[in-house]
Design a protein around this motif. Structure first.
Motif, PDB file in Angstrom:
ATOM      1  N   ILE A  33      37.432  15.062  44.451  1.00  0.00           N
ATOM      2  CA  ILE A  33      36.658  15.896  44.899  1.00  0.00           C
ATOM      3  C   ILE A  33      36.079  16.988  43.862  1.00  0.00           C
ATOM      4  CG2 ILE A  33      35.850  17.782  46.684  1.00  0.00           C
ATOM      5  CD1 ILE A  33      38.198  16.150  48.575  1.00  0.00           C
ATOM      6  N   ASP A  34      35.143  17.334  43.250  1.00  0.00           N
ATOM      7  CA  ASP A  34      34.851  18.395  42.196  1.00  0.00           C
ATOM      8  C   ASP A  34      33.452  18.999  42.766  1.00  0.00           C
ATOM      9  OD1 ASP A  34      36.165  19.314  39.387  1.00  0.00           O
ATOM     10  OD2 ASP A  34      33.979  19.655  39.814  1.00  0.00           O
ATOM     11  N   ARG A  35      33.293  20.468  42.432  1.00  0.00           N
ATOM     12  CA  ARG A  35      32.303  20.918  42.755  1.00  0.00           C
ATOM     13  C   ARG A  35      31.244  21.083  41.619  1.00  0.00           C
ATOM     14  NH1 ARG A  35      35.069  27.068  42.537  1.00  0.00           N
ATOM     15  NH2 ARG A  35      35.552  26.856  40.326  1.00  0.00           N
ATOM     16  N   ALA A  41      34.194  23.612  34.105  1.00  0.00           N
ATOM     17  CA  ALA A  41      35.615  23.228  33.903  1.00  0.00           C
ATOM     18  C   ALA A  41      36.381  23.831  32.699  1.00  0.00           C
ATOM     19  CB  ALA A  41      35.843  21.907  34.337  1.00  0.00           C
ATOM     20  N   THR A  42      37.517  24.168  32.505  1.00  0.00           N
ATOM     21  CA  THR A  42      38.061  24.534  31.509  1.00  0.00           C
ATOM     22  C   THR A  42      38.154  23.259  30.373  1.00  0.00           C
ATOM     23  OG1 THR A  42      39.706  25.741  32.744  1.00  0.00           O
ATOM     24  CG2 THR A  42      40.024  25.750  30.469  1.00  0.00           C
ATOM     25  N   SER A  43      38.128  22.097  31.196  1.00  0.00           N
ATOM     26  CA  SER A  43      38.070  20.953  30.316  1.00  0.00           C
ATOM     27  C   SER A  43      36.968  20.532  29.359  1.00  0.00           C
ATOM     28  CB  SER A  43      38.456  19.703  31.046  1.00  0.00           C
ATOM     29  OG  SER A  43      39.564  19.766  31.920  1.00  0.00           O
ATOM     30  N   TYR A  44      35.863  21.389  29.738  1.00  0.00           N
ATOM     31  CA  TYR A  44      34.586  21.014  28.882  1.00  0.00           C
ATOM     32  C   TYR A  44      34.717  21.820  27.514  1.00  0.00           C
ATOM     33  CZ  TYR A  44      29.609  22.323  27.708  1.00  0.00           C
ATOM     34  OH  TYR A  44      28.360  22.025  26.988  1.00  0.00           O
ATOM     35  N   ASN A  46      36.991  23.427  25.673  1.00  0.00           N
ATOM     36  CA  ASN A  46      38.165  23.785  24.596  1.00  0.00           C
ATOM     37  C   ASN A  46      37.877  23.357  23.042  1.00  0.00           C
ATOM     38  OD1 ASN A  46      38.643  20.631  24.507  1.00  0.00           O
ATOM     39  ND2 ASN A  46      39.121  21.246  26.838  1.00  0.00           N
ATOM     40  N   ALA A  47      38.932  23.330  22.527  1.00  0.00           N
ATOM     41  CA  ALA A  47      38.804  23.141  20.949  1.00  0.00           C
ATOM     42  C   ALA A  47      38.850  21.512  20.713  1.00  0.00           C
ATOM     43  CB  ALA A  47      40.070  23.735  20.186  1.00  0.00           C
ATOM     44  N   GLY A  48      39.093  20.986  21.569  1.00  0.00           N
ATOM     45  CA  GLY A  48      39.126  19.439  21.595  1.00  0.00           C
ATOM     46  C   GLY A  48      40.142  18.810  20.828  1.00  0.00           C
ATOM     47  N   ILE A  49      41.369  19.374  20.623  1.00  0.00           N
ATOM     48  CA  ILE A  49      42.419  18.676  19.688  1.00  0.00           C
ATOM     49  C   ILE A  49      43.384  18.062  20.636  1.00  0.00           C
ATOM     50  CG2 ILE A  49      44.334  19.262  18.220  1.00  0.00           C
ATOM     51  CD1 ILE A  49      42.751  22.140  17.687  1.00  0.00           C
ATOM     52  N   VAL A  50      43.767  17.055  20.470  1.00  0.00           N
ATOM     53  CA  VAL A  50      44.869  16.145  21.191  1.00  0.00           C
ATOM     54  C   VAL A  50      45.834  15.764  20.180  1.00  0.00           C
ATOM     55  CG1 VAL A  50      45.278  14.125  22.361  1.00  0.00           C
ATOM     56  CG2 VAL A  50      43.103  15.223  22.942  1.00  0.00           C
ATOM     57  N   PHE A  53      51.152  18.396  17.755  1.00  0.00           N
ATOM     58  CA  PHE A  53      51.461  19.933  17.228  1.00  0.00           C
ATOM     59  C   PHE A  53      51.834  20.878  18.209  1.00  0.00           C
ATOM     60  CE2 PHE A  53      47.629  22.782  17.126  1.00  0.00           C
ATOM     61  CZ  PHE A  53      46.933  21.999  17.908  1.00  0.00           C
ATOM     62  N   TYR A  54      51.473  20.494  19.352  1.00  0.00           N
ATOM     63  CA  TYR A  54      51.987  21.396  20.555  1.00  0.00           C
ATOM     64  C   TYR A  54      53.376  21.558  20.778  1.00  0.00           C
ATOM     65  CZ  TYR A  54      46.956  22.230  21.660  1.00  0.00           C
ATOM     66  OH  TYR A  54      45.667  22.505  21.772  1.00  0.00           O
ATOM     67  N   LEU A  55      54.137  21.812  19.697  1.00  0.00           N
ATOM     68  CA  LEU A  55      55.662  21.633  19.841  1.00  0.00           C
ATOM     69  C   LEU A  55      56.201  22.670  20.527  1.00  0.00           C
ATOM     70  CD1 LEU A  55      55.497  20.946  16.151  1.00  0.00           C
ATOM     71  CD2 LEU A  55      56.818  19.356  17.778  1.00  0.00           C
ATOM     72  N   LYS A 222      32.282  21.332  47.093  1.00  0.00           N
ATOM     73  CA  LYS A 222      33.227  22.605  47.007  1.00  0.00           C
ATOM     74  C   LYS A 222      34.211  22.379  48.129  1.00  0.00           C
ATOM     75  CE  LYS A 222      34.191  27.409  46.888  1.00  0.00           C
ATOM     76  NZ  LYS A 222      33.899  28.661  46.419  1.00  0.00           N
ATOM     77  N   ALA A 223      35.522  21.956  47.752  1.00  0.00           N
ATOM     78  CA  ALA A 223      36.682  21.960  49.106  1.00  0.00           C
ATOM     79  C   ALA A 223      36.833  23.531  49.292  1.00  0.00           C
ATOM     80  CB  ALA A 223      37.961  21.335  48.547  1.00  0.00           C
ATOM     81  N   HIS A 224      36.899  23.901  50.723  1.00  0.00           N
ATOM     82  CA  HIS A 224      37.337  25.122  50.936  1.00  0.00           C
ATOM     83  C   HIS A 224      38.237  25.391  51.806  1.00  0.00           C
ATOM     84  CE1 HIS A 224      34.367  24.522  54.120  1.00  0.00           C
ATOM     85  NE2 HIS A 224      33.410  24.197  53.366  1.00  0.00           N
ATOM     86  N   GLN A 377      48.425  23.512  32.853  1.00  0.00           N
ATOM     87  CA  GLN A 377      48.677  22.875  31.624  1.00  0.00           C
ATOM     88  C   GLN A 377      48.395  23.815  30.402  1.00  0.00           C
ATOM     89  OE1 GLN A 377      48.018  21.273  34.295  1.00  0.00           O
ATOM     90  NE2 GLN A 377      49.216  19.531  34.553  1.00  0.00           N
ATOM     91  N   ASN A 378      48.113  24.911  30.788  1.00  0.00           N
ATOM     92  CA  ASN A 378      47.931  26.156  29.946  1.00  0.00           C
ATOM     93  C   ASN A 378      47.185  25.924  28.525  1.00  0.00           C
ATOM     94  OD1 ASN A 378      50.236  26.039  27.475  1.00  0.00           O
ATOM     95  ND2 ASN A 378      51.408  25.279  29.240  1.00  0.00           N
ATOM     96  N   HIS A 379      47.732  26.063  27.404  1.00  0.00           N
ATOM     97  CA  HIS A 379      46.785  25.968  26.132  1.00  0.00           C
ATOM     98  C   HIS A 379      46.597  24.369  25.732  1.00  0.00           C
ATOM     99  CE1 HIS A 379      46.711  30.274  24.338  1.00  0.00           C
ATOM    100  NE2 HIS A 379      47.659  30.218  25.408  1.00  0.00           N
ATOM    101  N   ALA A 380      47.438  23.602  26.475  1.00  0.00           N
ATOM    102  CA  ALA A 380      47.594  22.180  25.804  1.00  0.00           C
ATOM    103  C   ALA A 380      46.983  21.136  26.732  1.00  0.00           C
ATOM    104  CB  ALA A 380      48.751  21.853  25.449  1.00  0.00           C
ATOM    105  N   LEU A 382      44.287  19.564  27.575  1.00  0.00           N
ATOM    106  CA  LEU A 382      43.353  18.431  27.376  1.00  0.00           C
ATOM    107  C   LEU A 382      44.300  17.285  26.684  1.00  0.00           C
ATOM    108  CD1 LEU A 382      40.446  17.242  26.788  1.00  0.00           C
ATOM    109  CD2 LEU A 382      40.700  17.900  24.537  1.00  0.00           C
ATOM    110  N   THR A 383      45.624  17.864  25.915  1.00  0.00           N
ATOM    111  CA  THR A 383      46.284  16.925  25.172  1.00  0.00           C
ATOM    112  C   THR A 383      47.331  16.150  26.499  1.00  0.00           C
ATOM    113  OG1 THR A 383      46.414  18.043  23.308  1.00  0.00           O
ATOM    114  CG2 THR A 383      48.360  16.772  23.750  1.00  0.00           C
ATOM    115  N   SER A 384      47.613  17.289  27.290  1.00  0.00           N
ATOM    116  CA  SER A 384      48.926  16.729  28.373  1.00  0.00           C
ATOM    117  C   SER A 384      48.361  16.327  29.546  1.00  0.00           C
ATOM    118  CB  SER A 384      49.929  17.786  28.462  1.00  0.00           C
ATOM    119  OG  SER A 384      49.084  18.990  29.182  1.00  0.00           O
TER     120      SER A 384
END
Ligand SMILES: Cc1cc2nc3c(=O)[nH]c(=O)nc-3n(C[C@H](O)[C@H](O)[C@H](O)COP(=O)(O)OP(=O)(O)OC[C@H]3O[C@@H](n4cnc5c(N)ncnc54)[C@H](O)[C@@H]3O)c2cc1C
Length: 413
Positions: A33-35, A41-44, A46-50, A53-55, A222-224, A377-380, A382-384
């Protein structure tokens, strides 16, 4: 509509769609379910890096810069002051977790979700056209000062220990790779093992289309409200009710809308970020995403143009946009690369959902049966995201998990 599913996944960003696909691959009857729209979405955006280096958790400015942080003098951080009373305690906990040894520990706890990220994405890409957005041209950090390069010493130590490839290059050496970047920096740190998605939003859409093609139910709604009768759940949405034996909440920055009414008090904070695309003057070209470390932004070649993404803004997820950081970093970016006019009329805004230890919550809700969390999943993310989705799917299906989920448990808060 009143339909029955084994599992309802709420939220279809990279984390939700990865969770839904992994559940489907394991034979479950799944509703996602997505509205929408995807640009929310944040996933749209971002900087696109996978990449590997997210050490370590993302490092805040040094504590000695705290006054400048609080006065909004650094382009890498912006605080909406009306939000400060809510975020100040969180910021203090984040700084405590940013001590050298603690960062090393937390980085190693996040690592299982990062280490195989490219392969995890490739698994989901199979049978989609998403591979056309995958480029082997990853990213590099540029340092204008030796002090900023020295601040990455722990990252480099961890990279060596975990076998993550990197190259330290002079401006002249890096100029052979990116000739249109002006050599106004002292060093480059190049991460040859990383890749990039040149349109992360389109990749999430491709994964969603695969989910539908392979038999999953996608509900744009939208799930409410979530209601449990003790065993099963009713998910009330703007487009009818879904009944499901289990629910997985993957709503990223908006997960508080669900966990708060259920009585959970997770310290979820937003590090909001903006982006805007620009043309390039005179046919200038850039292949890799560049982080201008001393200033605090990324310049990334994307399908839509050259995307500038900003650092962190502390503000409520749905507070009005204040894209001042874009204005602050733009002169620095123009100094580095001949950017032309903006492609669109206004900046995009997204929110990195973050907990103070920079680890996500992945696993069962402590006080509700058949409810699962996968967020922060914070800054990473798209990767995680794909590995996070796999981990939760393995947990829900009672399989042996590919890594120990204990560090991500909800009841650590
Ligand atoms: C500027 C910036 C740059 C970044 N760069 C990178 C990078 O280069 N590499 C990287 O790995 N990570 C990066 N990130 C982080 C990454 O983008 C996020 O961690 C990740 O996208 C989070 O994914 P998510 O699925 O949890 O959240 P989202 O993508 O926000 O998805 C949440 C979904 O939930 C849906 N939703 C919410 N509420 C409801 C509801 N009530 N009903 C139905 N649906 C709902 C929303 O519509 C949305 O689709 C960056 C982030 C930002 C802001």
């Amino acid at each position: 509509m009143n339909e029955n599913y084994e599992i309802a996944v709420v939220g279809g960003g990279i984390v939700g769609v990865s969770t839904a696909l992994h559940l489907l691959m394991r034979g479950a009857k799944v509703a996602l379910i997505d509205r929408g729209p995807p640009e929310l979405a944040t996933s749209y955006g971002n900087a696109g890096i996978v990449g590997t280096f997210y050490l370590l958790p993302f490092d805040p400015p040094p504590f000695s810069q705290m006054l400048n942080v609080l006065l909004n003098r650094l382009p890498s951080v912006h605080i909406q002051y009306r939000h400060l009373p809510k975020s100040i305690g969180w910021i203090a906990r984040y700084y405590l977790n940013s001590r050298r040894e603690q960062r090393r520990i937390l980085g190693r706890l996040y690592w299982p979700l990062i280490a195989d990220a490219i392969r995890e994405h490739k698994t989901l890409m199979q049978g989609t056209d998403a591979e056309r957005y995958l480029t082997a041209h990853g990213n590099a950090f540029l340092f204008r000062t030796e002090a900023s390069f020295a601040s990455k010493s722990l990252e480099l130590e961890e990279a060596r220990q975990r076998g993550v490839p990197y190259k330290i290059m002079s401006a002249a050496e890096f100029g052979d790779i990116e000739p249109d970047i002006k050599p106004i920096y002292s060093k480059a740190l190049y991460w040859p093992g990383n890749v990039r998605l040149t349109n992360p939003g389109a990749v999430v859409t491709a994964y969603t289309e695969k989910f539908v093609r392979d038999g999953g139910k996608f509900l744009k709604a939208k799930a409410h409200n979530l209601q449990s009768n003790g065993d099963a759940w009713r998910v009330e949405t703007s487009n009818g009710t879904i009944q499901a034996q289990q629910v997985a909440l993957c709503t990223g920055p908006w997960t508080g809308d669900f966990f708060r009414p259920l009585g959970y008090r997770f310290p979820l904070e937003m590090k909001r970020g903006y982006h805007r695309h620009f043309s390039a003057i005179g046919g200038a070209k850039l292949a890799h995403a560049i982080c201008d470390v001393d200033v605090g932004y990324y310049l990334c070649p994307m399908e839509q143009g050259y995307r500038i993404t900003t650092g962190a803004e502390f503000a409520a997820v749905d507070a009005p946009p204040t894209p001042v950081q874009l204005d602050q970093v733009l002169p620095y970016a123009r100094e580095l690369f001949p950017l032309g006019e903006p492609v669109e009329s206004k900046a995009w805004l997204g929110s990195r959902p973050c907990l103070p230890d920079s680890l996500p919550i992945i696993g069962p809700a402590p006080r509700h049966k058949n409810l699962w969390f996968n967020f922060a999943q914070n800054h990473a993310g798209l990767t995680s995201g794909p590995a996070s989705g796999r981990l939760l799917a393995e947990m829900i299906r009672g399989e042996k998990t590919f890594c120990d989920p204990y560090p991500y448990r909800a009841d650590r808060f």
